[in-house]
Design an enzyme around this catalytic site. Structure first.
Site, mmCIF file in Angstrom:
data_model
loop_
_atom_site.group_PDB
_atom_site.id
_atom_site.type_symbol
_atom_site.label_atom_id
_atom_site.label_comp_id
_atom_site.label_asym_id
_atom_site.label_seq_id
_atom_site.Cartn_x
_atom_site.Cartn_y
_atom_site.Cartn_z
ATOM 1 N N GLN A 9 0.827 -1.175 0.233
ATOM 2 C CA GLN A 9 -0.071 0.090 -0.309
ATOM 3 C C GLN A 9 1.224 1.185 0.026
ATOM 4 O OE1 GLN A 9 -3.233 -0.619 2.650
ATOM 5 N NE2 GLN A 9 -4.185 1.403 1.985
ATOM 6 N N SER A 94 3.690 -6.970 2.136
ATOM 7 C CA SER A 94 1.952 -6.417 3.209
ATOM 8 C C SER A 94 0.967 -7.327 1.727
ATOM 9 C CB SER A 94 1.624 -5.520 3.822
ATOM 10 O OG SER A 94 0.766 -5.253 4.124
ATOM 11 N N LEU A 95 0.443 -6.200 1.530
ATOM 12 C CA LEU A 95 -0.951 -7.047 0.890
ATOM 13 C C LEU A 95 -0.333 -7.505 -0.486
ATOM 14 C CD1 LEU A 95 -1.514 -5.960 -2.302
ATOM 15 C CD2 LEU A 95 -1.686 -3.179 -1.015
ATOM 16 N N ARG A 119 -10.227 -7.370 3.326
ATOM 17 C CA ARG A 119 -8.806 -6.773 4.183
ATOM 18 C C ARG A 119 -9.485 -5.602 4.541
ATOM 19 N NH1 ARG A 119 -3.397 -5.963 3.464
ATOM 20 N NH2 ARG A 119 -1.960 -6.939 5.074
ATOM 21 N N HIS A 203 -0.335 -3.203 11.279
ATOM 22 C CA HIS A 203 0.003 -4.931 11.542
ATOM 23 C C HIS A 203 0.922 -3.401 12.776
ATOM 24 C CE1 HIS A 203 0.837 -5.569 7.490
ATOM 25 N NE2 HIS A 203 0.996 -4.821 6.364
ATOM 26 N N GLN A 252 0.400 -11.982 9.537
ATOM 27 C CA GLN A 252 0.773 -10.816 9.326
ATOM 28 C C GLN A 252 -0.488 -9.532 9.456
ATOM 29 O OE1 GLN A 252 -0.663 -9.231 5.295
ATOM 30 N NE2 GLN A 252 1.396 -9.558 4.497
#
Length: 311
Positions: A9, A94-95, A119, A203, A252
């Protein structure tokens, strides 16, 4: 050895995917598949904006994935490229880990898009707007960042969210704790602390409601064995088992993105070339982690042609 890596992101921008779709039927088809999976005109938003809508987490996450996988689809359909033949590992920030799993055929495209939409919504809803924050610590290594986070917490959540490279760490948690941390950076030998324009504290433990939502969704999702090992953010190591992939994706949401360690581990495993698909944000991080690595970003049709010629 070669690793294909996928951005996270913050790499979204209005206009993303436009030239690729104009040049390639394969890209147009992929963007339509994502729109159909989400029952949404996401590609129109990617091309036309407004930026405020594209930046929303629930839109940015599937959009970034779609752009990256469209790049791969063009390479496969129009260049005869095979990820399994040309790559040794995949990884994403991440994503981007979902993009990596989609690229490696652990998830199909529609499943990946729907999981990322969920998500994004779940992460946004986990903490009321204004209660959380994130900050980038520039000139900070992981030890300095950890010490600062502990000092600033004062009973609130203040955690290392992203260990990006040897000079940049991101912290996440309650707004008050993050603001205290930014004010204390000089005391901890850190060059600067910059509050990030994000809508939620990703996170960190405050994301537990989103982790619960993803556990339920992933429990129903079909996961196949990936074509090649995927480096999991929370492990900084490769996973290939379907159940473990699901478990690490749940972890995660609240866990640290161990990007610096992941790249260092891949370099240690013999990876000398890192190819970023659909973005140009991870390459500079990789060079700060593994200065002797070869880094390539593939975004445009020219980039695709150059990459295909080099493999």
């Amino acid at each position: 050895m070669r690793a294909f890596i996928f951005p996270g992101q913050g790499s979204q921008a209005v206009g993303m995917g436009k030239t690729l779709s104009e040049a390639s039927p394969a890209a147009r088809e992929l963007f339509q598949e994502v729109d159909d999976a989400l029952s949404q005109h996401l590609f129109r938003m990617m091309v036309e904006g407004p930026e405020s809508d594209l930046t929303l987490t629930e839109n940015a996450q599937p959009a970034i994935m779609a752009n990256a996988i469209a790049t791969l689809r063009v390479m496969e359909r129009e260049g005869g490229f095979s990820l399994a033949d040309k790559g040794d590992y995949v990884a994403g920030h991440s994503l981007g880990e979902y993009s990596a799993l989609c690229a490696a055929r652990a998830f199909d495209l529609s499943t990946t898009a729907r999981l990322l939409k969920l998500r994004g919504r779940a992460m946004q809803a986990a903490v009321p707007v204004g209660e959380g924050a994130m900050a980038a610590l520039l000139g900070a290594d992981i030890d300095k960042a950890q010490a600062l986070a502990e000092a600033a917490a004062e009973g609130e959540v203040c955690a290392v969210a992203n260990d990006n490279d040897p000079t940049q760490v991101v912290i996440s948690g309650h707004r008050g704790a993050i603001e205290r941390a930014v004010a204390m950076v000089k005391d901890h030998g850190i060059k600067r602390g910059v509050l990030l324009p994000v809508s939620a504290p990703f996170h960190c433990p405050l994301m537990q409601p989103a982790a619960d939502a993803m556990e339920e969704a992933l429990g129903k999702a079909t996961v196949s064995a990936p074509l090649l090992p995927v480096y999991a953010n929370v492990l900084a190591g490769p996973v290939a088992d379907a159940d473990e992939i699901k478990a690490r994706l749940v972890e995660q949401v609240t866990g640290r993105v161990r990007w610096r360690e992941s790249v260092a581990a891949m370099w240690g495993a013999g990876v000398t070339e890192f190819v970023e698909l659909g973005g140009k944000v991870l390459g500079p991080m990789v060079k700060r982690i593994a200065p002797d690595a070869t880094v390539r970003s593939v975004v445009t049709m020219d980039d695709i042609e150059g990459a295909l010629a080099s493999f």
